[in-house]
Scaffold this active site. Structure first.
Site, PDB file in Angstrom:
ATOM      1  N   HIS A 244       0.802  -1.226   0.000  1.00  0.00           N
ATOM      2  CA  HIS A 244       0.000   0.000   0.000  1.00  0.00           C
ATOM      3  C   HIS A 244       0.834   1.273   0.000  1.00  0.00           C
ATOM      4  O   HIS A 244       0.451   2.266  -0.576  1.00  0.00           O
ATOM      5  CB  HIS A 244      -1.006  -0.003   1.157  1.00  0.00           C
ATOM      6  CG  HIS A 244      -0.382  -0.139   2.501  1.00  0.00           C
ATOM      7  ND1 HIS A 244      -0.137  -1.367   3.069  1.00  0.00           N
ATOM      8  CD2 HIS A 244       0.060   0.790   3.386  1.00  0.00           C
ATOM      9  CE1 HIS A 244       0.416  -1.175   4.267  1.00  0.00           C
ATOM     10  NE2 HIS A 244       0.563   0.121   4.473  1.00  0.00           N
ATOM     11  N   ASP A 245       2.020   1.241   0.636  1.00  0.00           N
ATOM     12  CA  ASP A 245       2.815   2.467   0.737  1.00  0.00           C
ATOM     13  C   ASP A 245       4.036   2.492  -0.177  1.00  0.00           C
ATOM     14  O   ASP A 245       4.957   3.291   0.044  1.00  0.00           O
ATOM     15  CB  ASP A 245       3.276   2.676   2.192  1.00  0.00           C
ATOM     16  CG  ASP A 245       2.241   3.422   3.007  1.00  0.00           C
ATOM     17  OD1 ASP A 245       1.377   4.079   2.396  1.00  0.00           O
ATOM     18  OD2 ASP A 245       2.305   3.346   4.253  1.00  0.00           O
ATOM     19  N   LYS A 248       5.818   5.609  -1.367  1.00  0.00           N
ATOM     20  CA  LYS A 248       6.682   6.433  -0.492  1.00  0.00           C
ATOM     21  C   LYS A 248       8.140   6.427  -0.935  1.00  0.00           C
ATOM     22  O   LYS A 248       8.918   7.267  -0.497  1.00  0.00           O
ATOM     23  CB  LYS A 248       6.583   5.952   0.961  1.00  0.00           C
ATOM     24  CG  LYS A 248       5.288   6.380   1.621  1.00  0.00           C
ATOM     25  CD  LYS A 248       5.298   6.056   3.091  1.00  0.00           C
ATOM     26  CE  LYS A 248       3.980   6.474   3.740  1.00  0.00           C
ATOM     27  NZ  LYS A 248       3.857   5.907   5.091  1.00  0.00           N
ATOM     28  N   HIS A 273       1.960   9.885  -2.375  1.00  0.00           N
ATOM     29  CA  HIS A 273       2.441   8.501  -2.363  1.00  0.00           C
ATOM     30  C   HIS A 273       1.358   7.535  -2.863  1.00  0.00           C
ATOM     31  O   HIS A 273       1.650   6.477  -3.397  1.00  0.00           O
ATOM     32  CB  HIS A 273       2.992   8.087  -0.987  1.00  0.00           C
ATOM     33  CG  HIS A 273       1.975   7.678   0.035  1.00  0.00           C
ATOM     34  ND1 HIS A 273       1.324   8.573   0.840  1.00  0.00           N
ATOM     35  CD2 HIS A 273       1.495   6.460   0.389  1.00  0.00           C
ATOM     36  CE1 HIS A 273       0.490   7.913   1.651  1.00  0.00           C
ATOM     37  NE2 HIS A 273       0.572   6.627   1.391  1.00  0.00           N
ATOM     38  N   HIS A 299      -6.054   3.529  -0.283  1.00  0.00           N
ATOM     39  CA  HIS A 299      -6.026   3.162   1.131  1.00  0.00           C
ATOM     40  C   HIS A 299      -6.143   4.354   2.079  1.00  0.00           C
ATOM     41  O   HIS A 299      -6.307   4.175   3.281  1.00  0.00           O
ATOM     42  CB  HIS A 299      -4.789   2.304   1.478  1.00  0.00           C
ATOM     43  CG  HIS A 299      -3.480   3.032   1.488  1.00  0.00           C
ATOM     44  ND1 HIS A 299      -2.803   3.387   0.349  1.00  0.00           N
ATOM     45  CD2 HIS A 299      -2.705   3.464   2.522  1.00  0.00           C
ATOM     46  CE1 HIS A 299      -1.678   3.996   0.672  1.00  0.00           C
ATOM     47  NE2 HIS A 299      -1.601   4.061   1.991  1.00  0.00           N
ATOM     48  N   HIS A 300      -6.081   5.578   1.563  1.00  0.00           N
ATOM     49  CA  HIS A 300      -6.320   6.749   2.417  1.00  0.00           C
ATOM     50  C   HIS A 300      -7.657   7.415   2.122  1.00  0.00           C
ATOM     51  O   HIS A 300      -7.951   8.485   2.662  1.00  0.00           O
ATOM     52  CB  HIS A 300      -5.183   7.767   2.267  1.00  0.00           C
ATOM     53  CG  HIS A 300      -3.902   7.332   2.922  1.00  0.00           C
ATOM     54  ND1 HIS A 300      -3.746   7.304   4.293  1.00  0.00           N
ATOM     55  CD2 HIS A 300      -2.738   6.872   2.391  1.00  0.00           C
ATOM     56  CE1 HIS A 300      -2.520   6.861   4.586  1.00  0.00           C
ATOM     57  NE2 HIS A 300      -1.899   6.574   3.444  1.00  0.00           N
ATOM     58  N   ASP A 328      -4.189  -1.181   8.390  1.00  0.00           N
ATOM     59  CA  ASP A 328      -3.032  -0.288   8.435  1.00  0.00           C
ATOM     60  C   ASP A 328      -3.134   0.681   9.627  1.00  0.00           C
ATOM     61  O   ASP A 328      -2.181   0.858  10.380  1.00  0.00           O
ATOM     62  CB  ASP A 328      -2.945   0.481   7.107  1.00  0.00           C
ATOM     63  CG  ASP A 328      -1.632   1.219   6.957  1.00  0.00           C
ATOM     64  OD1 ASP A 328      -0.600   0.710   7.454  1.00  0.00           O
ATOM     65  OD2 ASP A 328      -1.628   2.301   6.331  1.00  0.00           O
TER      66      ASP A 328
HETATM   67 FE   FE2 Z   1      -0.156   5.223   3.028  1.00  0.00          FE
HETATM   68 FE   FE2 Z   2       1.373   1.151   6.308  1.00  0.00          FE
END
Ligand code: FE2
Ligand code: FE2
Length: 386
Positions: A244-245, A248, A273, A299-300, A328
């Site tokens: 998911h990240d 970044k 991200h 996911h955000h 998360d």
């Molecule tokens: Fe994230």
């Molecule tokens: Fe995470």
């Protein structure tokens, strides 16, 4: 090639004949089982079907398929009739001998043979009398493992040359399927490892631990099952959610590692991200990576539409992303970060309830509460080392 013992007396032979199936029935067993085995994707089930096939064909009391663990220089069986997993050093016992030398063995009296590993009998409280072992050979000629049949079903009888021939036939049919399933499992395992590593790269940019992605993967899996998804979908989510990240990787250190609060401008950059992750992953045609792309992107997002990057809401947000979001956040709150200590469980649960229907899909929060004991067990299992 070892000479195979064929010393049964004539009376012994005719007595044995009562304990053998007619050839027609044996062929039926082979056809039935090899068809089932060819359709199987799971290594565990292939091994189990193979063991059953061997046992039924030659009326063995027990039958097992042994595989080689090269890393630990051991041979092991996970599917043995009547026993748990057994491991022995690679060259020991009848099965070890067959695997090491690539030769079958037909043993009428195990106790009289120097290769007999009596320890296993003690451990499993069993008496091995007569044994057949047949190695499995892969396509390029290397040995994959071995069949081992132990004891005729009727006490006092021994395995015959004919039993050995039938088990060899079964090994040659099933060996091909065994190899392709092992290969398939290897590919899936490699894929999982790569995905987890990629996820860890994303997280390590923001100074999170490697265990964070593992926990998120496991939480997601449990939540997916709780939401009524089948195990294949849950497994897919488990593999995709650690990434998911991944976006970044492209966020500058000055923003990612800033100890204090981000300025509005820095926060805008941080939000990126999600879109960066989506673009990285969405290039692929693979189902798994496309799921991962949507998770990275959404996911955000929040159930009530107040999230980012697009502010979409409710079921317009991908289910996998909604599940990952809960997993998360739950994990992030329970872990220590540079900017905050780990929260107590009560406080986390209160927040999740408070955000039920706001940040999070209400149904997922309900499932979360039902699954709490299992989720906490995962948290314990993958606890961060201090
Ligand atoms: Fe994230
Ligand atoms: Fe995470």
């Amino acid at each position: 090639m070892l000479p195979l013992h064929e010393s049964a007396s004539p009376t012994q032979r005719s007595a044995n004949a009562l304990h053998e199936l007619p050839p027609g029935q044996i062929l039926r067993i082979i056809f039935d089982y090899t068809a089932k085995i060819a359709d199987e994707q799971s290594l565990q089930r292939v091994l189990s079907l193979m063991a059953d096939m061997g046992q039924q064909m030659i009326l063995a009391d027990r039958c097992a398929v042994w595989l080689i663990d090269h890393k630990h220089q051991e041979v092991y069986t996970t599917v043995a009739h009547g026993t748990e997993e057994i491991r022995i050093p690679i060259g020991s016992g009848f099965v070890g001998y067959s695997i090491q030398h690539g030769e079958p063995l037909l043993i009428e009296d195990a106790s009289a043979d120097y290769r007999h590993n009596a320890n296993n009998d003690h451990k499993t409280n069993y008496l091995t009398r007569t044994v057949i072992t047949v190695p499995f050979v892969g396509n390029d000629g290397h040995i994959l493992g071995a069949y081992q049949a132990v004891n005729k079903q009727s006490p006092g009888h021994v395995f015959t040359q004919r039993d050995l021939e039938f088990l060899t036939l079964a090994a040659s049919y099933a060996g091909k399927s065994l190899e392709s399933v092992m290969l398939h499992e290897e590919i899936v395992a490699t894929q999982k490892e790569i995905l987890l590593t990629m996820g860890q790269i994303g997280e390590s940019r923001s100074k999170e631990t490697g265990n964070h992605v593992k926990r998120v993967a496991e939480y997601s899996y449990l939540l997916a099952l709780g939401m009524g998804l089948d195990s294949e979908q849950a497994e897919l989510l488990k593999m995709a959610s650690p990434m998911h990240d991944i976006g970044k990787v492209a966020i500058p250190d000055s923003v990612l590692h800033k100890p204090g609060k981000l300025t509005a401008q820095e926060f805008e950059l941080m939000k990126e991200h999600t879109v960066i992750g989506y673009r990285l992953l969405n290039k692929s045609n693979r189902r798994l990576l496309r799921h991962a792309a949507r998770i990275a992107h959404e996911h955000h997002e929040r159930w009530d539409g107040s999230g980012y990057p697009r502010g979409i809401q409710g079921e317009a947000i991908d289910l996998f992303a909604r599940i990952t979001a809960v997993a998360d956040v739950f994990d992030a709150l329970g872990s220590e970060r540079v900017y905050k200590p780990a929260w107590e469980l009560d406080r986390i649960l209160a927040l999740l309830q408070e955000e039920r229907g706001r940040h999070f899909d209400p149904l997922i929060i309900d499932v979360f509460m039902q699954q709490l004991p299992a989720l906490l067990a995962v948290r314990e299992q993958y606890r961060d080392m201090k």
